[in-house]
Design a protein around this motif. Structure first.
Motif, PDB file in Angstrom:
ATOM      1  N   LYS A   1       0.829  -1.224  -0.024  1.00  0.00           N
ATOM      2  CA  LYS A   1       0.051   0.149  -0.109  1.00  0.00           C
ATOM      3  C   LYS A   1       1.147   1.154  -0.041  1.00  0.00           C
ATOM      4  CE  LYS A   1      -4.158   1.916   0.863  1.00  0.00           C
ATOM      5  NZ  LYS A   1      -5.345   1.724   0.062  1.00  0.00           N
ATOM      6  N   ASP A   2       0.885   1.987  -0.751  1.00  0.00           N
ATOM      7  CA  ASP A   2       1.270   3.276  -1.086  1.00  0.00           C
ATOM      8  C   ASP A   2       3.338   3.017  -1.043  1.00  0.00           C
ATOM      9  OD1 ASP A   2      -0.875   4.812  -1.107  1.00  0.00           O
ATOM     10  OD2 ASP A   2      -0.912   5.021   0.903  1.00  0.00           O
ATOM     11  N   GLY A   3       3.346   1.929  -1.648  1.00  0.00           N
ATOM     12  CA  GLY A   3       4.576   1.549  -1.551  1.00  0.00           C
ATOM     13  C   GLY A   3       5.416   0.753  -0.591  1.00  0.00           C
ATOM     14  N   GLU A   4       4.562   0.577   0.457  1.00  0.00           N
ATOM     15  CA  GLU A   4       5.208   0.046   1.645  1.00  0.00           C
ATOM     16  C   GLU A   4       4.436  -1.361   1.758  1.00  0.00           C
ATOM     17  OE1 GLU A   4       7.430   1.089   3.842  1.00  0.00           O
ATOM     18  OE2 GLU A   4       7.524   2.818   2.382  1.00  0.00           O
ATOM     19  N   VAL A   5       5.177  -2.301   1.970  1.00  0.00           N
ATOM     20  CA  VAL A   5       4.700  -3.702   2.379  1.00  0.00           C
ATOM     21  C   VAL A   5       3.884  -3.453   3.829  1.00  0.00           C
ATOM     22  CG1 VAL A   5       5.123  -6.229   3.105  1.00  0.00           C
ATOM     23  CG2 VAL A   5       6.439  -4.810   1.480  1.00  0.00           C
ATOM     24  N   ILE A   6       2.639  -3.781   3.804  1.00  0.00           N
ATOM     25  CA  ILE A   6       1.836  -3.679   5.117  1.00  0.00           C
ATOM     26  C   ILE A   6       1.416  -4.966   5.576  1.00  0.00           C
ATOM     27  CG2 ILE A   6       0.705  -1.515   4.637  1.00  0.00           C
ATOM     28  CD1 ILE A   6      -1.945  -2.929   3.873  1.00  0.00           C
ATOM     29  N   GLY A   7       1.798  -6.082   4.722  1.00  0.00           N
ATOM     30  CA  GLY A   7       1.382  -7.521   5.217  1.00  0.00           C
ATOM     31  C   GLY A   7       1.435  -8.463   4.092  1.00  0.00           C
ATOM     32  N   VAL A   8       1.034  -9.733   4.492  1.00  0.00           N
ATOM     33  CA  VAL A   8       1.053 -10.561   3.456  1.00  0.00           C
ATOM     34  C   VAL A   8      -0.200 -11.551   3.559  1.00  0.00           C
ATOM     35  CG1 VAL A   8       3.634 -11.056   3.049  1.00  0.00           C
ATOM     36  CG2 VAL A   8       2.328 -12.652   4.582  1.00  0.00           C
ATOM     37  N   LEU A   9      -0.784 -12.049   2.221  1.00  0.00           N
ATOM     38  CA  LEU A   9      -1.694 -13.046   2.263  1.00  0.00           C
ATOM     39  C   LEU A   9      -1.146 -14.389   2.196  1.00  0.00           C
ATOM     40  CD1 LEU A   9      -4.613 -14.327   1.967  1.00  0.00           C
ATOM     41  CD2 LEU A   9      -4.407 -13.702  -0.565  1.00  0.00           C
ATOM     42  N   ASP A  10      -1.478 -15.275   3.255  1.00  0.00           N
ATOM     43  CA  ASP A  10      -0.691 -16.556   3.224  1.00  0.00           C
ATOM     44  C   ASP A  10      -1.696 -17.758   3.099  1.00  0.00           C
ATOM     45  OD1 ASP A  10       0.960 -18.819   3.685  1.00  0.00           O
ATOM     46  OD2 ASP A  10       0.911 -18.304   5.738  1.00  0.00           O
ATOM     47  N   ILE A  11      -1.592 -18.368   2.353  1.00  0.00           N
ATOM     48  CA  ILE A  11      -2.524 -19.668   2.070  1.00  0.00           C
ATOM     49  C   ILE A  11      -1.778 -21.143   2.097  1.00  0.00           C
ATOM     50  CG2 ILE A  11      -4.380 -20.908   0.952  1.00  0.00           C
ATOM     51  CD1 ILE A  11      -4.629 -17.897  -0.617  1.00  0.00           C
ATOM     52  N   ASP A  12      -2.093 -22.178   2.854  1.00  0.00           N
ATOM     53  CA  ASP A  12      -1.396 -23.139   2.948  1.00  0.00           C
ATOM     54  C   ASP A  12      -2.398 -24.433   2.493  1.00  0.00           C
ATOM     55  OD1 ASP A  12       0.456 -21.746   4.242  1.00  0.00           O
ATOM     56  OD2 ASP A  12       0.173 -22.732   6.071  1.00  0.00           O
ATOM     57  N   SER A  13      -1.933 -25.484   1.863  1.00  0.00           N
ATOM     58  CA  SER A  13      -2.465 -26.833   1.546  1.00  0.00           C
ATOM     59  C   SER A  13      -1.830 -27.931   1.949  1.00  0.00           C
ATOM     60  CB  SER A  13      -2.552 -26.474  -0.033  1.00  0.00           C
ATOM     61  OG  SER A  13      -3.009 -27.903  -0.418  1.00  0.00           O
ATOM     62  N   PRO A  14      -2.474 -28.945   2.139  1.00  0.00           N
ATOM     63  CA  PRO A  14      -2.024 -30.407   2.802  1.00  0.00           C
ATOM     64  C   PRO A  14      -1.636 -31.209   1.453  1.00  0.00           C
ATOM     65  CG  PRO A  14      -4.402 -30.383   2.972  1.00  0.00           C
ATOM     66  CD  PRO A  14      -3.963 -28.854   2.486  1.00  0.00           C
ATOM     67  N   GLU A  15      -1.727 -30.489   0.401  1.00  0.00           N
ATOM     68  CA  GLU A  15      -1.181 -31.094  -0.784  1.00  0.00           C
ATOM     69  C   GLU A  15      -0.109 -30.589  -1.557  1.00  0.00           C
ATOM     70  OE1 GLU A  15      -4.158 -31.194  -3.795  1.00  0.00           O
ATOM     71  OE2 GLU A  15      -5.672 -32.140  -2.636  1.00  0.00           O
ATOM     72  N   LEU A  16       0.919 -31.362  -1.898  1.00  0.00           N
ATOM     73  CA  LEU A  16       2.089 -30.729  -2.618  1.00  0.00           C
ATOM     74  C   LEU A  16       1.540 -30.146  -4.020  1.00  0.00           C
ATOM     75  CD1 LEU A  16       4.596 -33.831  -2.155  1.00  0.00           C
ATOM     76  CD2 LEU A  16       4.822 -31.495  -1.152  1.00  0.00           C
ATOM     77  N   ASN A  17       2.381 -29.199  -4.095  1.00  0.00           N
ATOM     78  CA  ASN A  17       2.027 -28.335  -5.645  1.00  0.00           C
ATOM     79  C   ASN A  17       0.461 -28.152  -5.816  1.00  0.00           C
ATOM     80  OD1 ASN A  17       3.138 -27.382  -8.028  1.00  0.00           O
ATOM     81  ND2 ASN A  17       2.760 -29.464  -9.265  1.00  0.00           N
ATOM     82  N   ARG A  18      -0.038 -27.710  -4.707  1.00  0.00           N
ATOM     83  CA  ARG A  18      -1.548 -27.376  -4.884  1.00  0.00           C
ATOM     84  C   ARG A  18      -1.866 -26.115  -5.687  1.00  0.00           C
ATOM     85  NH1 ARG A  18      -5.225 -24.798  -5.553  1.00  0.00           N
ATOM     86  NH2 ARG A  18      -7.098 -24.294  -4.350  1.00  0.00           N
ATOM     87  N   PHE A  19      -0.842 -25.143  -5.841  1.00  0.00           N
ATOM     88  CA  PHE A  19      -1.099 -23.785  -6.220  1.00  0.00           C
ATOM     89  C   PHE A  19      -0.548 -23.648  -7.740  1.00  0.00           C
ATOM     90  CE2 PHE A  19      -1.187 -23.308  -1.706  1.00  0.00           C
ATOM     91  CZ  PHE A  19      -2.532 -23.146  -1.430  1.00  0.00           C
ATOM     92  N   SER A  20      -1.497 -23.178  -8.458  1.00  0.00           N
ATOM     93  CA  SER A  20      -1.031 -23.107 -10.091  1.00  0.00           C
ATOM     94  C   SER A  20      -0.870 -21.823 -10.398  1.00  0.00           C
ATOM     95  CB  SER A  20      -2.244 -23.486 -10.929  1.00  0.00           C
ATOM     96  OG  SER A  20      -3.432 -22.681 -10.689  1.00  0.00           O
ATOM     97  N   GLU A  21      -0.391 -21.604 -11.501  1.00  0.00           N
ATOM     98  CA  GLU A  21      -0.288 -20.205 -12.032  1.00  0.00           C
ATOM     99  C   GLU A  21      -1.562 -19.580 -12.307  1.00  0.00           C
ATOM    100  OE1 GLU A  21       1.706 -16.823 -13.812  1.00  0.00           O
ATOM    101  OE2 GLU A  21       2.222 -18.504 -12.575  1.00  0.00           O
ATOM    102  N   ASP A  22      -2.946 -20.110 -12.509  1.00  0.00           N
ATOM    103  CA  ASP A  22      -3.931 -19.298 -12.341  1.00  0.00           C
ATOM    104  C   ASP A  22      -4.284 -18.853 -10.834  1.00  0.00           C
ATOM    105  OD1 ASP A  22      -4.847 -19.893 -15.146  1.00  0.00           O
ATOM    106  OD2 ASP A  22      -5.379 -21.774 -14.889  1.00  0.00           O
ATOM    107  N   ASP A  23      -3.965 -19.713 -10.046  1.00  0.00           N
ATOM    108  CA  ASP A  23      -4.175 -19.326  -8.472  1.00  0.00           C
ATOM    109  C   ASP A  23      -3.557 -18.018  -8.235  1.00  0.00           C
ATOM    110  OD1 ASP A  23      -5.780 -21.379  -7.439  1.00  0.00           O
ATOM    111  OD2 ASP A  23      -4.214 -22.680  -7.647  1.00  0.00           O
ATOM    112  N   ARG A  24      -2.076 -17.942  -8.750  1.00  0.00           N
ATOM    113  CA  ARG A  24      -1.375 -17.031  -8.666  1.00  0.00           C
ATOM    114  C   ARG A  24      -1.721 -15.893  -9.239  1.00  0.00           C
ATOM    115  NH1 ARG A  24       2.137 -13.679 -11.081  1.00  0.00           N
ATOM    116  NH2 ARG A  24       1.897 -14.705 -12.876  1.00  0.00           N
TER     117      ARG A  24
END
Length: 159
Positions: A122-145
């Motif tokens: 926000k306004d050039g400053e990192v104010i935090g992160v969104l974090d998402i975990d999965s119990p599966e290997l390789n769960r997140f795709s390019e579409d998810d990103r």
């Protein structure tokens, strides 16, 4: 008001639908914690095969646990440590196929196998992160990103 919908089977359309729901939930609300709480609940409802979704917010030079859905989590994460701290320090999205192969991974939930973290800027400053975990290997795709980065862009307009 939130309404359950049937999401499209096409990833780009699914994320478009998700982003419209996010806009409807947070437009007009100025309370950051309320908006982040609804955003994490919405993602928990939208995403399948995940075991944790939430936010870490910058506080005193480190990430501190914010609104989330899932099991209790680590409270503080130093910048540059673990996937969240590294994403915040680098100011870039990290998609980790196998968290056990990530140097310095912080295991808040031993069931987590893969992870995606998107920095909140926000306004050039990192104010935090969104974090998402999965119990599966390789769960997140390019579409998810791409879809989650657009979700965060919308969220940043309202924080």
């Amino acid at each position: 008001m939130f309404a359950t919908i049937n999401y499209s089977d096409i990833p780009q359309e699914r994320y478009t639908q998700l982003n419209k729901q996010l806009e409807a939930l947070i437009t007009g609300e100025k309370n950051r914690i309320a908006n982040l709480s609804n955003a994490s609940a919405l993602l928990n409802h939208f995403l399948d095969r995940i075991n944790w979704v939430g936010f870490y917010l910058m506080e005193d030079g480190e990430l501190c646990l914010g609104p989330f859905q899932g099991l209790p989590a680590c409270i503080r994460i130093p910048l540059g440590k673990g996937v969240c701290g590294t994403s915040a320090e680098r100011r870039e999205t990290l998609v980790v196929e196998d968290v056990n192969a990530f140097p310095g991974h912080i295991a808040c939930d031993a069931a987590s196998q893969s992870e995606i973290v998107i920095p909140l800027v926000k306004d050039g400053e990192v104010i935090g992160v969104l974090d998402i975990d999965s119990p599966e290997l390789n769960r997140f795709s390019e579409d998810d990103r791409k879809g989650l980065e657009s979700f965060v862009e919308i969220l940043m307009q309202h924080l």
